[in-house]
Design a protein around this motif. Sequence first.
Motif, PDB file in Angstrom:
ATOM      1  N   LEU A  59      -3.820  19.933   7.764  1.00 10.47           N
ATOM      2  CA  LEU A  59      -3.003  19.403   8.846  1.00 10.47           C
ATOM      3  C   LEU A  59      -1.604  19.999   8.834  1.00 10.47           C
ATOM      4  O   LEU A  59      -1.076  20.375   7.787  1.00 10.47           O
ATOM      5  CB  LEU A  59      -2.884  17.880   8.727  1.00 10.47           C
ATOM      6  CG  LEU A  59      -4.171  17.056   8.749  1.00 10.47           C
ATOM      7  CD1 LEU A  59      -3.849  15.584   8.633  1.00 10.47           C
ATOM      8  CD2 LEU A  59      -4.965  17.333  10.025  1.00 10.47           C
ATOM      9  N   SER A  60      -0.996  20.038  10.017  1.00  9.43           N
ATOM     10  CA  SER A  60       0.422  20.382  10.097  1.00  9.43           C
ATOM     11  C   SER A  60       1.238  19.175   9.661  1.00  9.43           C
ATOM     12  O   SER A  60       0.717  18.059   9.531  1.00  9.43           O
ATOM     13  CB  SER A  60       0.796  20.788  11.521  1.00  9.43           C
ATOM     14  OG  SER A  60       0.700  19.672  12.390  1.00  9.43           O
ATOM     15  N   GLU A  61       2.536  19.387   9.470  1.00  9.82           N
ATOM     16  CA  GLU A  61       3.398  18.294   9.003  1.00  9.82           C
ATOM     17  C   GLU A  61       3.417  17.130   9.986  1.00  9.82           C
ATOM     18  O   GLU A  61       3.284  15.970   9.599  1.00  9.82           O
ATOM     19  CB  GLU A  61       4.815  18.824   8.773  1.00  9.82           C
ATOM     20  CG  GLU A  61       5.787  17.806   8.221  1.00  9.82           C
ATOM     21  CD  GLU A  61       7.170  18.383   8.023  1.00  9.82           C
ATOM     22  OE1 GLU A  61       8.141  17.837   8.598  1.00  9.82           O
ATOM     23  OE2 GLU A  61       7.296  19.398   7.310  1.00  9.82           O
ATOM     24  N   SER A  62       3.555  17.432  11.279  1.00 10.62           N
ATOM     25  CA  SER A  62       3.619  16.358  12.280  1.00 10.62           C
ATOM     26  C   SER A  62       2.278  15.624  12.379  1.00 10.62           C
ATOM     27  O   SER A  62       2.245  14.400  12.568  1.00 10.62           O
ATOM     28  CB  SER A  62       4.014  16.934  13.642  1.00 10.62           C
ATOM     29  OG  SER A  62       3.068  17.901  14.069  1.00 10.62           O
TER      30      SER A  62
ATOM     31  N   GLY B 167       2.608  21.744  -1.264  1.00 13.19           N
ATOM     32  CA  GLY B 167       2.582  20.311  -1.448  1.00 13.19           C
ATOM     33  C   GLY B 167       1.611  19.914  -2.547  1.00 13.19           C
ATOM     34  O   GLY B 167       0.566  20.557  -2.730  1.00 13.19           O
ATOM     35  N   CYS B 168       1.965  18.902  -3.315  1.00 18.19           N
ATOM     36  CA  CYS B 168       1.072  18.417  -4.374  1.00 18.19           C
ATOM     37  C   CYS B 168       1.142  16.901  -4.437  1.00 18.19           C
ATOM     38  O   CYS B 168       2.199  16.300  -4.220  1.00 18.19           O
ATOM     39  CB  CYS B 168       1.429  19.032  -5.733  1.00 18.19           C
ATOM     40  SG  CYS B 168       3.144  18.817  -6.249  1.00 18.19           S
TER      41      CYS B 168
ATOM     42  N   VAL C  99       8.428   9.276   3.794  1.00 17.61           N
ATOM     43  CA  VAL C  99       9.306  10.305   3.247  1.00 17.61           C
ATOM     44  C   VAL C  99       8.600  11.654   3.383  1.00 17.61           C
ATOM     45  O   VAL C  99       7.460  11.797   2.934  1.00 17.61           O
ATOM     46  CB  VAL C  99       9.650  10.028   1.776  1.00 17.61           C
ATOM     47  CG1 VAL C  99      10.504  11.146   1.196  1.00 17.61           C
ATOM     48  CG2 VAL C  99      10.372   8.698   1.640  1.00 17.61           C
ATOM     49  N   ILE C 100       9.271  12.616   4.011  1.00 21.06           N
ATOM     50  CA  ILE C 100       8.705  13.956   4.211  1.00 21.06           C
ATOM     51  C   ILE C 100       9.518  14.954   3.405  1.00 21.06           C
ATOM     52  O   ILE C 100      10.736  15.074   3.597  1.00 21.06           O
ATOM     53  CB  ILE C 100       8.695  14.350   5.701  1.00 21.06           C
ATOM     54  CG1 ILE C 100       7.913  13.336   6.529  1.00 21.06           C
ATOM     55  CG2 ILE C 100       8.098  15.746   5.883  1.00 21.06           C
ATOM     56  CD1 ILE C 100       8.745  12.410   7.357  1.00 21.06           C
ATOM     57  N   LEU C 101       8.854  15.651   2.480  1.00 22.01           N
ATOM     58  CA  LEU C 101       9.495  16.697   1.697  1.00 22.01           C
ATOM     59  C   LEU C 101       8.982  18.056   2.155  1.00 22.01           C
ATOM     60  O   LEU C 101       7.775  18.247   2.319  1.00 22.01           O
ATOM     61  CB  LEU C 101       9.184  16.549   0.203  1.00 22.01           C
ATOM     62  CG  LEU C 101       9.796  15.389  -0.552  1.00 22.01           C
ATOM     63  CD1 LEU C 101       8.796  14.257  -0.665  1.00 22.01           C
ATOM     64  CD2 LEU C 101      10.220  15.822  -1.945  1.00 22.01           C
TER      65      LEU C 101
ATOM     66  N   SER D 125       0.831  -1.204   0.000  1.00 27.83           N
ATOM     67  CA  SER D 125       0.000   0.000   0.000  1.00 27.83           C
ATOM     68  C   SER D 125       0.863   1.250   0.000  1.00 27.83           C
ATOM     69  O   SER D 125       1.950   1.256   0.589  1.00 27.83           O
ATOM     70  CB  SER D 125      -0.907   0.014   1.239  1.00 27.83           C
ATOM     71  OG  SER D 125      -1.689  -1.153   1.299  1.00 27.83           O
ATOM     72  N   CYS D 126       0.350   2.291  -0.654  1.00 25.50           N
ATOM     73  CA  CYS D 126       1.041   3.587  -0.731  1.00 25.50           C
ATOM     74  C   CYS D 126       0.059   4.690  -0.350  1.00 25.50           C
ATOM     75  O   CYS D 126      -1.122   4.614  -0.690  1.00 25.50           O
ATOM     76  CB  CYS D 126       1.558   3.856  -2.146  1.00 25.50           C
ATOM     77  SG  CYS D 126       2.563   2.547  -2.854  1.00 25.50           S
ATOM     78  N   VAL D 127       0.563   5.716   0.324  1.00 23.24           N
ATOM     79  CA  VAL D 127      -0.248   6.859   0.745  1.00 23.24           C
ATOM     80  C   VAL D 127       0.551   8.132   0.521  1.00 23.24           C
ATOM     81  O   VAL D 127       1.775   8.139   0.707  1.00 23.24           O
ATOM     82  CB  VAL D 127      -0.643   6.744   2.239  1.00 23.24           C
ATOM     83  CG1 VAL D 127      -1.289   8.028   2.729  1.00 23.24           C
ATOM     84  CG2 VAL D 127      -1.578   5.581   2.468  1.00 23.24           C
ATOM     85  N   ALA D 128      -0.130   9.198   0.110  1.00 26.19           N
ATOM     86  CA  ALA D 128       0.515  10.514   0.004  1.00 26.19           C
ATOM     87  C   ALA D 128      -0.459  11.583   0.484  1.00 26.19           C
ATOM     88  O   ALA D 128      -1.659  11.514   0.198  1.00 26.19           O
ATOM     89  CB  ALA D 128       0.951  10.794  -1.433  1.00 26.19           C
ATOM     90  N   ILE D 129       0.064  12.553   1.221  1.00 27.20           N
ATOM     91  CA  ILE D 129      -0.731  13.672   1.737  1.00 27.20           C
ATOM     92  C   ILE D 129       0.024  14.970   1.445  1.00 27.20           C
ATOM     93  O   ILE D 129       1.212  15.081   1.740  1.00 27.20           O
ATOM     94  CB  ILE D 129      -0.984  13.541   3.248  1.00 27.20           C
ATOM     95  CG1 ILE D 129      -1.771  12.268   3.556  1.00 27.20           C
ATOM     96  CG2 ILE D 129      -1.717  14.765   3.780  1.00 27.20           C
ATOM     97  CD1 ILE D 129      -1.979  12.016   5.042  1.00 27.20           C
ATOM     98  N   ALA D 130      -0.669  15.951   0.865  1.00 30.50           N
ATOM     99  CA  ALA D 130      -0.071  17.247   0.553  1.00 30.50           C
ATOM    100  C   ALA D 130      -0.536  18.281   1.567  1.00 30.50           C
ATOM    101  O   ALA D 130      -1.717  18.336   1.914  1.00 30.50           O
ATOM    102  CB  ALA D 130      -0.453  17.682  -0.854  1.00 30.50           C
ATOM    103  N   GLY D 131       0.396  19.111   2.045  1.00 30.05           N
ATOM    104  CA  GLY D 131       0.083  20.195   2.953  1.00 30.05           C
ATOM    105  C   GLY D 131       0.445  21.537   2.343  1.00 30.05           C
ATOM    106  O   GLY D 131       0.852  21.625   1.180  1.00 30.05           O
TER     107      GLY D 131
END
Length: 242
Positions: free
Chosen positions: A195-198, A144-145, A225-227, A17-23
């Motif tokens: 959301l905030s990064e943390s 973030g995208c 991985v956090i960019l 499974s893969c997940v991505a969230i943009a902030g």
Amino acid sequence: MTKQRANWSPYDNNGGSCVAIAGADYCVIAADTRMSTGYNILTRDYSKISQLYDFPLKLNLDITKVSIVYRAEKCVMASSGFQADVKALQKVLSARHLIYQHQHNKQMSCPAMAQLLSNTLYYKRFFPYYAFNVLGGLDNEGKGCVFTYDAVGSYERVGYSSQGSGSTLIMPFLDNQLKSPSPLLLPVKDAVTPLSESEAVDLVKTVFASATERDIYTGDKVEIVILNGSGIRHEYMDLRKD
């Protein structure tokens, strides 16, 4: 008597499974490290996240001191599906990205890489890469995208996404927590999550811990991985092993 023949397929599904969230100023991409086939676990420590190689943007050829300056990564891809096809796709993208860097002396932006990935997948639509991808990073404005794909290159920019064997468990959870605005609303609203990064990292850890309880193809460990504007960093969290 019915004629019997072997049912052979050029594809396999290795799960995961893969997940991505943009902030507002970050992107979090995560994937588990289990690779399976059928009911067999092939390896418990396989990274499904691909970082394209950096190209030196400035080279100091002083005789007394040689130094190379690299820019931080702008986008990262996480892929589930058939990992042989994923590797082939990553090699094509890395080669195209390297050609772009040599020609333009800069890295490809994340939206440009999203279009390149779409074109590459669509080009193989009659014998597709059996790979389901999530591309995440920072755009030209530093926001973030996240771009989510099907196997033949159809893609969409979203605030969050999930792909892989656990996506049917993860997406309802993310929808409940994040509730991305409808793309049909006018005026168009920003898709980035509040959301905030943390908080985003904690949410990713929670969804993987939950999905691991129900999906046998997701487990062992999650790689996160956090960019952000200051660069890229990795975090890991153990999941259940059975």
